[in-house]
Design a protein around this motif. Structure first.
Motif, short mmCIF file in Angstrom:
data_model
loop_
_atom_site.label_atom_id
_atom_site.label_comp_id
_atom_site.label_asym_id
_atom_site.label_seq_id
_atom_site.Cartn_x
_atom_site.Cartn_y
_atom_site.Cartn_z
N VAL A 130 0.85 -1.19 0.00
CA VAL A 130 0.00 0.00 0.00
C VAL A 130 0.88 1.24 0.00
CG1 VAL A 130 -1.72 1.33 1.26
CG2 VAL A 130 -1.85 -1.16 1.25
N VAL A 131 1.91 1.21 0.85
CA VAL A 131 2.82 2.35 0.94
C VAL A 131 3.53 2.54 -0.40
CG1 VAL A 131 4.95 3.17 2.00
CG2 VAL A 131 3.16 2.17 3.42
N ARG A 132 4.03 1.45 -0.95
CA ARG A 132 4.87 1.55 -2.14
C ARG A 132 4.09 1.98 -3.38
NH1 ARG A 132 8.10 -3.50 -4.55
NH2 ARG A 132 8.63 -2.58 -6.56
N TYR A 133 2.94 1.36 -3.59
CA TYR A 133 2.24 1.61 -4.85
C TYR A 133 1.18 2.71 -4.78
CZ TYR A 133 4.39 -2.79 -6.15
OH TYR A 133 5.30 -3.76 -6.40
N VAL A 134 0.70 2.98 -3.59
CA VAL A 134 -0.43 3.91 -3.50
C VAL A 134 -0.07 5.19 -2.74
CG1 VAL A 134 -2.80 4.19 -2.66
CG2 VAL A 134 -2.08 2.01 -3.66
N ILE A 135 0.52 5.04 -1.56
CA ILE A 135 0.72 6.23 -0.73
C ILE A 135 1.94 7.04 -1.17
CG2 ILE A 135 1.18 7.04 1.61
CD1 ILE A 135 -0.62 4.78 2.57
N LEU A 136 3.09 6.36 -1.31
CA LEU A 136 4.31 7.11 -1.63
C LEU A 136 4.24 7.92 -2.92
CD1 LEU A 136 7.69 5.46 -0.64
CD2 LEU A 136 6.64 7.56 0.17
#
Lengths: 219, 266
Positions: A130-136
């Motif tokens: 989630v962090v890698r593909y969406v949030i960051l």
């Protein structure tokens, strides 16, 4: 204005600029890494580390770099740890910059709505995905102006490095003034040197910001 | 004799896809869900209705672990998923969800929004998934928008993409959380039509909605929730014409408008 004097001492400024740039660059890269790490610690609410990060941020943001450098250069040797001038400068810059970068990343991460995280989780993503593909990706585009401003700020902060006996731009200018009393020339070259280093960062930041505004996501 | 009863029980259990047993959910001081139990059979479409804040959306969010429950059990395919450490990522691939605010990823194109899950989560081949995604997008009439970004789509289009994004993971059940509540009236229809089609194809669905006509048309069973409890559940025919409880009757009346007959009473 003594142009001959200027011509003679330009190489000194070039040399000093090189030092300012290289230490500034290393400091910026390390600050970005520390900042991102801390932003993650806060985002994932990692116990213990999170409290340490909070203390670090307050300590780093509420003490001047000059004081931090004094501590590293004059204080630590008394405890048996001595670090070279360059080492002190890099550690000091990273200690100062890390917290500013962390705050820039944090504001970017917080700008991504909770719903984005939830919809990604609902698709079966692991939290790290989630962090890698969406949030960051979304957070970065929001953080970039602040990150650029911080880089600019950090390069300017290098001007106190002369206190740890580093021959940076400020050091060279002070030296020349002390030796030859050519205050005008020495300071003019100092200002121009800083402009040459910093203007490209500012221009790049402005360009990036404009691009990002065009690519504005919105729902 | 006992054996055969067990067998019958077993058969009945087998067709239960998702079961909530005595779910309790607290938010701080307040109790949002109070001992809610519900069985969803394979192929069944259940519509949850109730006043705002009654807990119907929260119930939906508990089913795929977006909200943690305080007590109770969730059983998926006969397996209790709320005991021990739940592997939510793999559970959520079986329980698809569509949200009120679409929540498409704004930095990705329509196609990338759809294939991100299967490619990154399920590790499937990108080419193959792309083909499948295009087929699904075509079904909802959005193939020509595959390279558009979400900001270039209308609300109804975004929601249809969100449905495709959930569908492509081939979930066993779909959760819809007020998926038309943020839409302009003329776009509601295009989204509801997609859901009606899915119902006709036999998808198992749990739907929270305020669209009563739609609920009537799509549901096998209406579950009326109020104050964190299931007040009444029945077939849509019965529920909408002769609700058993006073509370449900009052709720349904809020959807009926009558012309003022003038002067006398106000």
């Amino acid at each position: 204005m003594d142009t001959e004097f200027i011509a003679e001492y330009i190489p000194l400024y070039v040399e000093a600029s090189r030092l300012t740039i290289s230490i500034g660059l290393i400091g910026i890269v390390l600050s970005l890494i520390v900042g991102l790490l801390i932003a993650f610690i806060q985002y994932f609410k990692v116990p213990v580390l999170r409290q340490i990060a909070a203390v670090y941020i307050e300590l780093s943001r509420n003490t001047p770099l000059l004081v931090q450098l004094f501590f590293l250069y004059f204080g630590l040797p008394k405890a048996g740890i001595s670090i070279s001038s360059e080492g002190c400068a890099i550690i000091g810059l990273c200690f100062l910059g890390g917290s500013y970068m962390a705050e820039a990343f944090r504001s970017g991460i917080e700008s991504v709505g909770k719903g984005q995280e939830e919809s990604a989780l609902a698709l079966g993503f692991q939290r790290s995905q989630v962090v890698r593909y969406v949030i960051l990706p979304q957070a970065l585009s929001v953080s970039i102006p602040a990150l650029c401003a911080n880089m600019n700020f950090l390069v300017k902060e290098t001007s106190v490095f002369s206190v740890v006996a580093l021959a940076d731009l400020m050091y060279v200018a002070k030296d020349l003034i002390g030796l030859y009393y050519k205050t005008d020339e020495a300071l003019l070259m100092l200002v121009i040197s800083y402009l040459i280093i910093l203007l490209p960062i500012s221009i790049l930041a402005a360009l990036l910001e404009r691009r990002l505004r065009y690519a504005e996501f919105g729902n | 004799m006992e054996d055969s009863i067990d067998e019958v029980n077993h058969m009945a259990e087998q067709s239960i896809l998702l079961e909530a047993k005595n779910i309790v959910k607290d938010y701080g001081q307040g109790r949002v869900l109070d001992d809610v139990s519900l069985q969803i059979h394979k192929g069944e479409v259940i519509v949850l209705i109730g006043p705002s804040g009654c807990g119907k959306s929260t119930f939906l969010r508990c089913m795929n672990g977006l909200e943690q429950i305080q007590s109770g059990q969730i059983v998926l395919d006969g397996e209790v998923i709320t005991e021990g450490k739940t592997d939510w990522p793999s559970v959520r691939q079986k329980i698809g969800m569509v949200f009120q605010n679409y929540e498409l990823f704004p930095h990705k194109t329509v196609l990338d929004n759809v294939i991100l899950g299967p490619v990154k989560v399920q590790g499937r081949d990108k080419k193959e998934v792309t083909k499948e995604a295009e087929k699904l997008l075509e079904r909802v009439g959005l193939l020509e928008k595959k390279d558009a970004f979400p900001r270039q789509l209308s609300g109804g289009q975004k929601q249809r993409v969100a449905i495709v994004r959930a569908l492509i993971l081939k979930p066993e059940i779909l959760l819809f959380d007020e998926v038309t509540a943020a839409l302009d009236p003329e776009m509601v229809r295009e989204v509801l039509d997609v859901i009606l089609e899915l119902a006709a194809e036999g998808y198992t669905m749990l739907i929270v909605t305020h669209e009563m006509q739609f609920a009537k048309a799509v549901a096998d069973k209406i579950v009326f929730i109020d104050g964190g409890k299931i007040v009444e559940s029945d077939t849509p025919e019965k529920f909408f014409t002769q609700p058993k409880t006073d509370r449900a009757r009052r709720f349904l009346n809020t959807f009926i408008y009558e012309k003022e007959t003038g002067g006398e009473k106000l």
